[in-house]
Design a protein around this motif. Structure first.
Motif, PDB file in Angstrom:
ATOM      1  N   PRO A   5     -54.474 -24.990  -1.034  1.00 40.62           N
ATOM      2  CA  PRO A   5     -53.992 -26.313  -0.625  1.00 40.62           C
ATOM      3  C   PRO A   5     -52.555 -26.537  -1.087  1.00 40.62           C
ATOM      4  O   PRO A   5     -52.093 -25.893  -2.039  1.00 40.62           O
ATOM      5  CB  PRO A   5     -54.950 -27.281  -1.326  1.00 40.62           C
ATOM      6  CG  PRO A   5     -55.506 -26.517  -2.460  1.00 40.62           C
ATOM      7  CD  PRO A   5     -55.534 -25.093  -2.034  1.00 40.62           C
ATOM      8  N   ARG A   6     -51.856 -27.437  -0.389  1.00 41.80           N
ATOM      9  CA  ARG A   6     -50.507 -27.822  -0.801  1.00 41.80           C
ATOM     10  C   ARG A   6     -50.575 -28.374  -2.217  1.00 41.80           C
ATOM     11  O   ARG A   6     -51.550 -29.015  -2.595  1.00 41.80           O
ATOM     12  CB  ARG A   6     -49.937 -28.909   0.109  1.00 41.80           C
ATOM     13  CG  ARG A   6     -49.601 -28.457   1.489  1.00 41.80           C
ATOM     14  CD  ARG A   6     -49.029 -29.591   2.342  1.00 41.80           C
ATOM     15  NE  ARG A   6     -50.027 -30.648   2.573  1.00 41.80           N
ATOM     16  CZ  ARG A   6     -49.992 -31.865   2.034  1.00 41.80           C
ATOM     17  NH1 ARG A   6     -49.006 -32.232   1.235  1.00 41.80           N
ATOM     18  NH2 ARG A   6     -50.941 -32.755   2.297  1.00 41.80           N
ATOM     19  N   SER A   7     -49.551 -28.131  -2.989  1.00 47.71           N
ATOM     20  CA  SER A   7     -49.515 -28.635  -4.355  1.00 47.71           C
ATOM     21  C   SER A   7     -48.106 -29.105  -4.684  1.00 47.71           C
ATOM     22  O   SER A   7     -47.165 -28.848  -3.932  1.00 47.71           O
ATOM     23  CB  SER A   7     -49.961 -27.544  -5.330  1.00 47.71           C
ATOM     24  OG  SER A   7     -49.089 -26.437  -5.262  1.00 47.71           O
ATOM     25  N   PHE A   8     -47.995 -29.799  -5.800  1.00 46.75           N
ATOM     26  CA  PHE A   8     -46.685 -30.270  -6.258  1.00 46.75           C
ATOM     27  C   PHE A   8     -46.661 -30.239  -7.774  1.00 46.75           C
ATOM     28  O   PHE A   8     -47.707 -30.223  -8.425  1.00 46.75           O
ATOM     29  CB  PHE A   8     -46.386 -31.679  -5.718  1.00 46.75           C
ATOM     30  CG  PHE A   8     -47.353 -32.735  -6.183  1.00 46.75           C
ATOM     31  CD1 PHE A   8     -47.066 -33.523  -7.285  1.00 46.75           C
ATOM     32  CD2 PHE A   8     -48.560 -32.954  -5.514  1.00 46.75           C
ATOM     33  CE1 PHE A   8     -47.952 -34.503  -7.718  1.00 46.75           C
ATOM     34  CE2 PHE A   8     -49.447 -33.931  -5.938  1.00 46.75           C
ATOM     35  CZ  PHE A   8     -49.145 -34.710  -7.048  1.00 46.75           C
ATOM     36  N   ARG A  66     -60.631 -19.953 -10.855  1.00 47.58           N
ATOM     37  CA  ARG A  66     -59.169 -20.053 -10.861  1.00 47.58           C
ATOM     38  C   ARG A  66     -58.560 -18.770 -10.284  1.00 47.58           C
ATOM     39  O   ARG A  66     -57.571 -18.824  -9.561  1.00 47.58           O
ATOM     40  CB  ARG A  66     -58.693 -20.292 -12.286  1.00 47.58           C
ATOM     41  CG  ARG A  66     -57.242 -20.652 -12.405  1.00 47.58           C
ATOM     42  CD  ARG A  66     -56.903 -20.995 -13.861  1.00 47.58           C
ATOM     43  NE  ARG A  66     -55.501 -21.241 -13.997  1.00 47.58           N
ATOM     44  CZ  ARG A  66     -54.945 -22.448 -13.952  1.00 47.58           C
ATOM     45  NH1 ARG A  66     -55.698 -23.508 -13.802  1.00 47.58           N
ATOM     46  NH2 ARG A  66     -53.648 -22.585 -14.077  1.00 47.58           N
ATOM     47  N   ALA A  67     -59.166 -17.618 -10.565  1.00 43.65           N
ATOM     48  CA  ALA A  67     -58.680 -16.343 -10.015  1.00 43.65           C
ATOM     49  C   ALA A  67     -58.734 -16.369  -8.491  1.00 43.65           C
ATOM     50  O   ALA A  67     -57.797 -15.917  -7.822  1.00 43.65           O
ATOM     51  CB  ALA A  67     -59.498 -15.191 -10.568  1.00 43.65           C
ATOM     52  N   TYR A  68     -59.828 -16.893  -7.940  1.00 41.57           N
ATOM     53  CA  TYR A  68     -59.941 -16.965  -6.481  1.00 41.57           C
ATOM     54  C   TYR A  68     -58.910 -17.932  -5.912  1.00 41.57           C
ATOM     55  O   TYR A  68     -58.353 -17.686  -4.835  1.00 41.57           O
ATOM     56  CB  TYR A  68     -61.357 -17.369  -6.061  1.00 41.57           C
ATOM     57  CG  TYR A  68     -61.548 -17.314  -4.563  1.00 41.57           C
ATOM     58  CD1 TYR A  68     -61.405 -16.119  -3.884  1.00 41.57           C
ATOM     59  CD2 TYR A  68     -61.851 -18.456  -3.832  1.00 41.57           C
ATOM     60  CE1 TYR A  68     -61.556 -16.059  -2.507  1.00 41.57           C
ATOM     61  CE2 TYR A  68     -62.005 -18.403  -2.464  1.00 41.57           C
ATOM     62  CZ  TYR A  68     -61.855 -17.205  -1.802  1.00 41.57           C
ATOM     63  OH  TYR A  68     -61.989 -17.151  -0.443  1.00 41.57           O
ATOM     64  N   PHE A  69     -58.619 -19.020  -6.625  1.00 40.15           N
ATOM     65  CA  PHE A  69     -57.574 -19.944  -6.186  1.00 40.15           C
ATOM     66  C   PHE A  69     -56.258 -19.198  -6.000  1.00 40.15           C
ATOM     67  O   PHE A  69     -55.567 -19.374  -5.000  1.00 40.15           O
ATOM     68  CB  PHE A  69     -57.391 -21.087  -7.200  1.00 40.15           C
ATOM     69  CG  PHE A  69     -56.252 -21.999  -6.857  1.00 40.15           C
ATOM     70  CD1 PHE A  69     -56.446 -23.071  -6.007  1.00 40.15           C
ATOM     71  CD2 PHE A  69     -54.982 -21.778  -7.369  1.00 40.15           C
ATOM     72  CE1 PHE A  69     -55.395 -23.906  -5.669  1.00 40.15           C
ATOM     73  CE2 PHE A  69     -53.932 -22.607  -7.046  1.00 40.15           C
ATOM     74  CZ  PHE A  69     -54.134 -23.674  -6.185  1.00 40.15           C
ATOM     75  N   TYR A  70     -55.911 -18.347  -6.957  1.00 38.32           N
ATOM     76  CA  TYR A  70     -54.651 -17.615  -6.868  1.00 38.32           C
ATOM     77  C   TYR A  70     -54.683 -16.544  -5.782  1.00 38.32           C
ATOM     78  O   TYR A  70     -53.645 -16.231  -5.188  1.00 38.32           O
ATOM     79  CB  TYR A  70     -54.251 -17.050  -8.229  1.00 38.32           C
ATOM     80  CG  TYR A  70     -53.770 -18.151  -9.141  1.00 38.32           C
ATOM     81  CD1 TYR A  70     -52.592 -18.852  -8.861  1.00 38.32           C
ATOM     82  CD2 TYR A  70     -54.501 -18.547 -10.247  1.00 38.32           C
ATOM     83  CE1 TYR A  70     -52.164 -19.886  -9.660  1.00 38.32           C
ATOM     84  CE2 TYR A  70     -54.079 -19.582 -11.062  1.00 38.32           C
ATOM     85  CZ  TYR A  70     -52.907 -20.251 -10.760  1.00 38.32           C
ATOM     86  OH  TYR A  70     -52.486 -21.288 -11.549  1.00 38.32           O
ATOM     87  N   ILE A  71     -55.845 -16.001  -5.484  1.00 37.68           N
ATOM     88  CA  ILE A  71     -55.970 -15.101  -4.330  1.00 37.68           C
ATOM     89  C   ILE A  71     -55.668 -15.884  -3.050  1.00 37.68           C
ATOM     90  O   ILE A  71     -54.912 -15.427  -2.191  1.00 37.68           O
ATOM     91  CB  ILE A  71     -57.376 -14.464  -4.276  1.00 37.68           C
ATOM     92  CG1 ILE A  71     -57.556 -13.461  -5.401  1.00 37.68           C
ATOM     93  CG2 ILE A  71     -57.619 -13.805  -2.911  1.00 37.68           C
ATOM     94  CD1 ILE A  71     -58.972 -12.952  -5.580  1.00 37.68           C
ATOM     95  N   LEU A  72     -56.257 -17.083  -2.935  1.00 43.00           N
ATOM     96  CA  LEU A  72     -55.975 -17.936  -1.781  1.00 43.00           C
ATOM     97  C   LEU A  72     -54.490 -18.266  -1.693  1.00 43.00           C
ATOM     98  O   LEU A  72     -53.908 -18.256  -0.597  1.00 43.00           O
ATOM     99  CB  LEU A  72     -56.794 -19.229  -1.853  1.00 43.00           C
ATOM    100  CG  LEU A  72     -58.293 -19.102  -1.678  1.00 43.00           C
ATOM    101  CD1 LEU A  72     -58.980 -20.433  -1.986  1.00 43.00           C
ATOM    102  CD2 LEU A  72     -58.631 -18.645  -0.273  1.00 43.00           C
ATOM    103  N   ALA A  73     -53.874 -18.541  -2.828  1.00 46.99           N
ATOM    104  CA  ALA A  73     -52.444 -18.876  -2.845  1.00 46.99           C
ATOM    105  C   ALA A  73     -51.606 -17.702  -2.341  1.00 46.99           C
ATOM    106  O   ALA A  73     -50.684 -17.890  -1.540  1.00 46.99           O
ATOM    107  CB  ALA A  73     -52.014 -19.275  -4.253  1.00 46.99           C
TER     108      ALA A  73
END
Length: 61
Positions: free
Chosen positions: A30-33, A17-24
């Protein structure tokens, strides 16, 4: 339409999840909603995200 939570996406892609937020932060997540209080990622967004990561790799190689 099927969609994933951030945790489900991270598990499926085998990233933290930490890496996801780095990507963000880098604009590479990825696009999210929002659906209520939950952030969701559609299957289409996942496919586009994977294609973009593959394209980046092809250019870098």
């Amino acid at each position: 339409m099927v969609s994933l939570t951030i945790d489900e996406f991270c598990t499926a892609q085998r990233i933290s999840r930490a890496y996801f937020y780095i990507l963000a932060r880098e604009g590479k997540a990825p696009r999210s909603f929002k659906l209520g209080k939950t952030t969701r990622i559609s299957e289409d967004a996942v496919r586009e995200w994977i294609a973009a990561r593959e394209a980046e790799t092809a250019v870098a190689a």
